[in-house]
Write a protein that holds these residues in place. Sequence first.
Motif, mmCIF file in Angstrom:
data_model
loop_
_atom_site.group_PDB
_atom_site.id
_atom_site.type_symbol
_atom_site.label_atom_id
_atom_site.label_comp_id
_atom_site.label_asym_id
_atom_site.label_seq_id
_atom_site.Cartn_x
_atom_site.Cartn_y
_atom_site.Cartn_z
ATOM 1 N N VAL A 245 0.975 -1.435 0.283
ATOM 2 C CA VAL A 245 0.282 -0.216 0.261
ATOM 3 C C VAL A 245 0.587 1.441 -0.265
ATOM 4 C CG1 VAL A 245 -1.104 1.432 1.505
ATOM 5 C CG2 VAL A 245 -2.184 -1.353 1.075
ATOM 6 N N ALA A 246 1.706 0.690 0.778
ATOM 7 C CA ALA A 246 2.470 2.392 0.653
ATOM 8 C C ALA A 246 3.705 2.614 -0.336
ATOM 9 C CB ALA A 246 3.783 2.085 1.623
ATOM 10 N N VAL A 247 3.963 1.903 -1.192
ATOM 11 C CA VAL A 247 4.618 1.863 -2.532
ATOM 12 C C VAL A 247 3.253 2.691 -3.644
ATOM 13 C CG1 VAL A 247 5.941 -0.185 -4.370
ATOM 14 C CG2 VAL A 247 6.594 0.148 -2.079
ATOM 15 N N GLY A 248 2.211 2.080 -3.848
ATOM 16 C CA GLY A 248 1.291 1.879 -4.280
ATOM 17 C C GLY A 248 1.300 3.777 -3.995
ATOM 18 N N ALA A 249 1.128 3.916 -3.376
ATOM 19 C CA ALA A 249 0.961 5.502 -2.500
ATOM 20 C C ALA A 249 1.520 6.188 -3.024
ATOM 21 C CB ALA A 249 0.545 5.651 -0.743
ATOM 22 N N ALA A 250 2.837 6.316 -2.934
ATOM 23 C CA ALA A 250 4.165 6.802 -3.250
ATOM 24 C C ALA A 250 4.359 6.707 -4.945
ATOM 25 C CB ALA A 250 5.495 6.056 -2.630
ATOM 26 N N VAL A 251 3.261 5.532 -5.511
ATOM 27 C CA VAL A 251 3.802 6.287 -7.201
ATOM 28 C C VAL A 251 2.464 7.005 -7.279
ATOM 29 C CG1 VAL A 251 3.763 4.938 -9.148
ATOM 30 C CG2 VAL A 251 4.948 3.677 -7.354
ATOM 31 N N ALA A 252 1.822 6.965 -7.097
ATOM 32 C CA ALA A 252 1.161 7.394 -7.119
ATOM 33 C C ALA A 252 1.026 8.985 -7.268
ATOM 34 C CB ALA A 252 -0.526 7.475 -6.390
ATOM 35 N N VAL A 253 2.000 9.433 -5.453
ATOM 36 C CA VAL A 253 2.353 11.304 -4.821
ATOM 37 C C VAL A 253 3.612 11.405 -6.662
ATOM 38 C CG1 VAL A 253 2.779 12.048 -3.444
ATOM 39 C CG2 VAL A 253 1.220 10.221 -3.401
ATOM 40 N N THR A 254 3.995 9.905 -6.301
ATOM 41 C CA THR A 254 5.208 11.277 -7.143
ATOM 42 C C THR A 254 4.923 11.549 -8.931
ATOM 43 O OG1 THR A 254 6.798 8.995 -6.118
ATOM 44 C CG2 THR A 254 7.518 9.922 -7.977
ATOM 45 N N ALA A 255 4.269 10.753 -9.349
ATOM 46 C CA ALA A 255 3.240 10.290 -10.522
ATOM 47 C C ALA A 255 2.587 12.402 -10.962
ATOM 48 C CB ALA A 255 2.331 9.680 -10.292
ATOM 49 N N VAL A 256 1.545 12.140 -10.162
ATOM 50 C CA VAL A 256 0.928 13.532 -9.780
ATOM 51 C C VAL A 256 2.291 14.788 -9.826
ATOM 52 C CG1 VAL A 256 -0.317 15.328 -8.205
ATOM 53 C CG2 VAL A 256 -0.853 13.109 -8.879
ATOM 54 N N ILE A 257 3.838 14.676 -8.562
ATOM 55 C CA ILE A 257 4.518 15.700 -8.695
ATOM 56 C C ILE A 257 5.127 15.266 -9.990
ATOM 57 C CG2 ILE A 257 6.438 16.063 -7.868
ATOM 58 C CD1 ILE A 257 5.533 14.947 -5.379
ATOM 59 N N ALA A 258 5.611 14.632 -10.447
ATOM 60 C CA ALA A 258 6.078 14.352 -11.589
ATOM 61 C C ALA A 258 5.535 14.752 -13.376
ATOM 62 C CB ALA A 258 6.772 12.918 -12.219
ATOM 63 N N ARG A 259 4.219 14.774 -13.173
ATOM 64 C CA ARG A 259 3.486 15.150 -14.604
ATOM 65 C C ARG A 259 3.466 16.625 -14.852
ATOM 66 N NH1 ARG A 259 -1.222 17.585 -15.087
ATOM 67 N NH2 ARG A 259 -2.282 17.046 -17.401
ATOM 68 N N ASP A 260 3.976 17.289 -13.755
ATOM 69 C CA ASP A 260 3.739 19.144 -13.633
ATOM 70 C C ASP A 260 5.877 19.131 -13.630
ATOM 71 O OD1 ASP A 260 1.239 19.356 -14.656
ATOM 72 O OD2 ASP A 260 0.864 19.168 -12.403
ATOM 73 N N LEU A 261 6.829 18.682 -13.546
ATOM 74 C CA LEU A 261 7.828 18.790 -13.519
ATOM 75 C C LEU A 261 9.075 19.582 -14.287
ATOM 76 C CD1 LEU A 261 8.671 18.959 -10.153
ATOM 77 C CD2 LEU A 261 10.180 16.429 -11.208
ATOM 78 N N ASP A 262 9.442 20.075 -14.057
ATOM 79 C CA ASP A 262 10.175 20.995 -15.392
ATOM 80 C C ASP A 262 11.815 20.195 -15.642
ATOM 81 O OD1 ASP A 262 11.162 22.361 -17.146
ATOM 82 O OD2 ASP A 262 11.686 23.931 -15.988
ATOM 83 N N VAL A 263 11.030 18.875 -15.870
ATOM 84 C CA VAL A 263 13.078 17.559 -16.636
ATOM 85 C C VAL A 263 11.684 17.454 -17.668
ATOM 86 C CG1 VAL A 263 12.951 17.265 -13.988
ATOM 87 C CG2 VAL A 263 11.570 15.925 -14.677
ATOM 88 N N ALA A 264 12.821 17.237 -18.447
ATOM 89 C CA ALA A 264 12.852 16.304 -20.070
ATOM 90 C C ALA A 264 11.770 14.880 -19.925
ATOM 91 C CB ALA A 264 14.696 15.704 -20.697
ATOM 92 N N THR A 265 11.014 14.598 -20.196
ATOM 93 C CA THR A 265 10.226 13.723 -20.029
ATOM 94 C C THR A 265 10.671 12.243 -19.803
ATOM 95 O OG1 THR A 265 9.848 13.452 -22.274
ATOM 96 C CG2 THR A 265 8.516 14.407 -21.337
#
Lengths: 590, 544
Positions: A245-265
Amino acid sequence: MSADTRPVWWPTAGTLRGGLLGGIATASGMALTATSGWLIVRAAERPVILTLLTAIVMVRAFGMARPVFRYWERLVSHDAALRLLADRRTRAYEGLIPLTPARLGRRRRADVLTGVVDDLTDAVDAQVRVTVPVLSTAVAGGIVIALAMALSMPVGLVMLALGCVVVLVSALAAALESRSLPELLAARAEVTRVSELVSSQSGELRAVGGWATAMTWLDRAHDTLARSTRRISAGRSLAASLYLVAVGAAVAVTAVIARDLDVATPVKALLVLTPVAVSDAVTPLVDAMRALARARGSERRVDALLGLSPAVVDRTTETAADTAADTDVTVAARPGATAYGRGGIELRDVTASWTGGRTDLAPTDLVVEPGTSVAVTGANGSGKSTLLAVLARHLDPTSGTYHLGGTDALDLPLAQARSQVAVVDDETHVLATSLRNNLVLARPDATDDAVDDALAAAGLTDLRNSLPDGLDTTLGAGGRGLSGGERARLGIARAHLSDRPLLLLDEPVAHLDPPTARAVVEDLTSLTGRTGADGGTRTVIMVTHRDDGADLFDRVVEVRRRPSATMTPTAVTQPGDRTHETGRPPRPGR
Amino acid sequence: MKPFDPRLLRAVPAARRPVGVLAATGVLTGVATIATAFALSAVVVAVVERGDLTQPLVWLLALFVARAALAATTEWVGAWAGVSVSSALRASLLRAWGARDADSRPDPGTAVSLATSGAAAVEPYAARYLPTLVHAAVVPVLAVGTLVVVDWPSALVVVLTLPLLPLFAALIGRATEESTQRRWSALAALSGHFLDVVRGLPTLVTYGRARRQVDTVRAVSDRHRRATMETLRIAFLSSAALELLATISVAIVAVTVGLRLSHGSMALGAGLVAILLAPEAYWPVRRVGAEYHSAADGAVALDAILAELDHPQPPSPSPATLFPPNAAFGVGGEVRLERVTYAYAGSTVPVTRDLSLVAGPRLTVVTGPSGGGKSTLLDLVAGLRVPTAGTVAAPRAHYVTQRPFLATGSVREALTIGHPATDEQLWESLRAVGVDGVVASLPGGLSADLGDDGFGLSAGQRQRLALARAWLAPETVLLLDEPTAHLDPDGAAHLAQVVADLAERRVVIAVTHRDELLAHADQHVVVRRPDAAGSPLDTEESVR
C-alpha cells in the motif's frame, strides 16, 4: 559495546561489507527498472539511434551488475556468518563444559544440548537473514533518496517518506512477530511432546484402551498450534500488505508531482518507476523481521543457559568448576585412587538442591564399603539422581559431609575427585568415531586387549565380532547404529575400561525391555569388587526406578522424599544368597 | 524429486482445501500483477504526455490495494495450509500406526522423528514452497500470453529464452553433480561433528576429555566453513548465471522495444507494458529453485510419511476387530491360542513356539523363566503383536503392562484414559487396590497432578493405580504382567486377593514370578524357553 551484550543482528566486519555489496546489487536492480523506463520513453521521442546507445549500455550494465554484486555479497556474507558461527560454537562449547552435566536439566540432557546447537545456528542466521538484507535495503534506499532529491526535491521527499513508512512497518512487523512467537513455540513444543508420546508409547496406550483419548490430546495440540499460527501470520500478512500500500501511494504521489515537473520527459518516467522498483527491495524485509524474532529468542535461550553458574566449586582453587574440572588428570590423579578404592563412601546428613530453591535430597546418611554393589531405589522425585550427582561431584551438597576414604571429598581437587568416578546414565552417547575411540576416551593409554576385555565384561564380544572392521568400525551418526541394549552396554564397557574405582549408574537400563535390562544388570553387577590396576576394589552404585535385577545387588537402599525421614538402608526385600547386611566387609574380588 | 506430489491430496483430504485456496490466490495474484503493468504504463504515458492522471491513478491504487490484500491472503493461507497439511499428515500417520501391531511399525527412533520433526518439516513445504510453485506455474504463462496480444515480437524473445533457464539449470546441475555429491557428504560429516561432540559432553566431561576437544571444535568448525563455502560458491554461481541469463533476456526485450519505438513502429504504452511484463515471466521460475532448497527437507519427509501411509495393512487385523466381544465367547469370553509361534521382526529364533492355551473365565497364572516369552504371550493376546504362525482368538482385553502408561495430568485423568467413570467409582477402585489413602493425602485428591511420568509416586503405588484402572475397565479380559512386582510381601498378598476378586467376573491372565498369585490360580501355565527340551508348555489345572 562488548561482544556479549551486542544484539544478535549486530554486523560483523564481514556482514557489513556484505550489506554494502548487497546495497549495490539492490540499487542496480532499481536502476535497471528506472533506466529501462527512461530508455523506452526516450526512444518514443524518436531521437537519433546513437543517443540511445548510452542508455542501452547503462541498462545492460545495471542488468549485469545486479547478479554479479549479488553473487559477491552472498559469498562475503555467508563466509562472515560461518566465521562467526565457528567462533560462537567454540565459545559456547567452552562455556558448556563447566555446566555439564548438572546445569543441563535432570532429564533429556541430549535434547537440551541439541537445542543449544540449533539455537546457535538460528542466532547466527540473523547475520545473513536480517543484517545483510536490512543493510542492503538501507544502502539502496539511501542512494535512491539522494538521487531522487538531486533530480527533484519533492520526489526526493516522497521517497524519504516512503523510507520512513517502511522502517515503521518493519518495526511493527518485528514487534508483532516477537509478541506471538513464544506462544507459537510453546504450541509446537506441545505438539512434539504429544506426538512423541503417542508414537513411542502406542503399545502401552492401546493396552489400557487409552489410544482414542491420546488422539484427542493430539487434536487439541494441533488446534492450539493452528490458532497460534493464525495469530502470528496475521502480523506477517499485515506487514506484507502495508508495504505494498505504501509503495502504491508513493507511485501515485510521485506521478502527480512528476507530471508537472520541469524536467525532460524520460526523467519523469524514471521518477515514476523508481518507487515501483523499491517494492522489490522491500519485500524481503517481511522475512527478515521473522528471522529477527526467531534469532532473538534463540539468543536469549543460549544466553540464559550459558549465564548459569556451575553447580560445583573447586575448594582447592576457590574457583567454580572450570578449567580444573577437565584438565586431563586421569593419570596425574591416580595416587588418589588408592585412598578412594580402599576407604569407601560416607555421607552424613547430606542435603542437595539442583536450583538452590527447593531441597531435592532430604538429609541422607549413606555408608558404602568398598567393593560392594548397592541398588538405590525410591519414588520418582525422592532424590535418587540427586544423590548420585553429589557422589559424582557433579553437584555440591547444600549441607552435610561427604567423605571418601576418610578425606573430605569437598576438599579434594575437583578434577581428582571426579577422576575416581565413572558415570553411566540412561542416554549413553555413541560418538561418531570408531568403536575403539569410543572406548579409549575413558582411558587413552588402553591397549586393544584391555578394550576387548572391557567389551567382554559388558557382554559385547558378539557385537564386536560381528562388526566388519572390528574395533575400527565407525559407530554413531553416519556409522553403524546400535540398539538400546548395545548402547547401554557400551556405556558400561567404557566405565569398566576407565578402571575407576567407583561406578555410578543412573537408570542405565530405563529404556530397555525387561529381559535385556536384567541381562545388562547381571553383567554389570559382576564387575563389582574387581581389583583395579591400583589394587583398589570397585564399588558399584546403581539408581533404579523399577526392580531391574535389584536382587542382584549386595544391598538395596531406598531414598525417601519426606524431609523428616532420613534415608536408612532398608531391609533387603529380595531373598537370595547374594544379599547381605549393611557393613559386611567386601567379599574378595570376583 | 517431483515438484509436487499429488499423492498428498489423495492421502490427506484435509490438505485439499488449503491447497485449492492457494492455487486460486496464486491465479488472482498473477492477474493483478499483469493488470498492474497496464495501469503503471498508463500512468507513465499520462505523466509524459501530461494527460489526465485521474483514471490511471485510480486503477493503479486499486490494483496496489488488491495486491496488498492478495499478499496478505497468500501469507495467511500459506500459514494455514502449512499447519493443516503437517497436522493432518501427523494425525494420519499416528492413526495408521495405532492400527498396526508392534512389528509393522517402524522402530521407535524412526517413528518419533517422523511424527515430530518429519511432519513439522512439511510445514514450510506447504506454507512457502507450494505458493511459490503456484506462482511460477501461473504468472509466466499469463505474462507470455498477454505479451502475445500486446507485442508479439517481445513474446517471441521471451518464449525463445525462457526454456534456457531450466536447461541451463540442468546443465549446471549435471556438470557439478559429482563434486556436489562428494561435498555434501563431507559437509554432512563436518556439520554433524559439533552436534555429536556437544551431545557427547556428559561423557567427555565424565572422562576428563571435554576441554581437549575445544581446539578440535574450532578446527572442525573452520573446515566446515570452508567446505560449506565451496558448496555454496557453486550454488550461488549457478543462481547468478541464471539471473544473468534472465536479465540479458529482459534487456534484449527492452532494446528491441526501444529500437522499434524509435522507428515509430510501436506505441509507447505497449512498449512500457512489454518491458514491465517481461521480468515477470522469468523471476517466478528462479524463485521456485531458491524455495525448493529450503523446502527440500519437507519434500523428503513428505515422501517418507506418504510411504508409511501406503504401507500395506498387517496380514491379520487386530483381534479386537476380528473377535468383537460377543456372546459367541460365552458369558465371560474366552481366550484361545492354537499352536502359536512368534518371532520378533527380523529374528528367526522364535520367542514362543507352538504354544496352545485356552483361558476361560477366572484366573490363569503364567510362570516361567526370564526370556521364556511370558510378556510376549500377553502382547499376542492383547493384539499388540501378530503371531508368526498359529491363531489367537480373544475378545478385546485390558492389559496392565510392566511399566503401565500413566499420563501427565491428574489422578482422575490417569484412571479414566480408556473409559469414563464417576468419582464414586474411582474411589471405590482406589479402595479396592488400597491406594485410596495415598490419593486422599495428595493435594487435590483425584485432581492431584501426577506430573511427568507419575512424579512422586513409588513404583508400587503406580502399580496399584494401574490395577485400579484395570478394575474400572469394561473389558471382559484382563491381562496383568507382574502385577505384584514392586510390592512388599503384605502388599503383594493383598493385591493377589484383588486379582482373585477381579477373576470372579472376568477372564484374567496374569504373568508372575511370585507365589502369592499362584495360590489363587484356577489354571497354572508354565512356559519354557523354546530352546529348552520337552514341551514348550506345561499346563497344570489347579483348583482353589
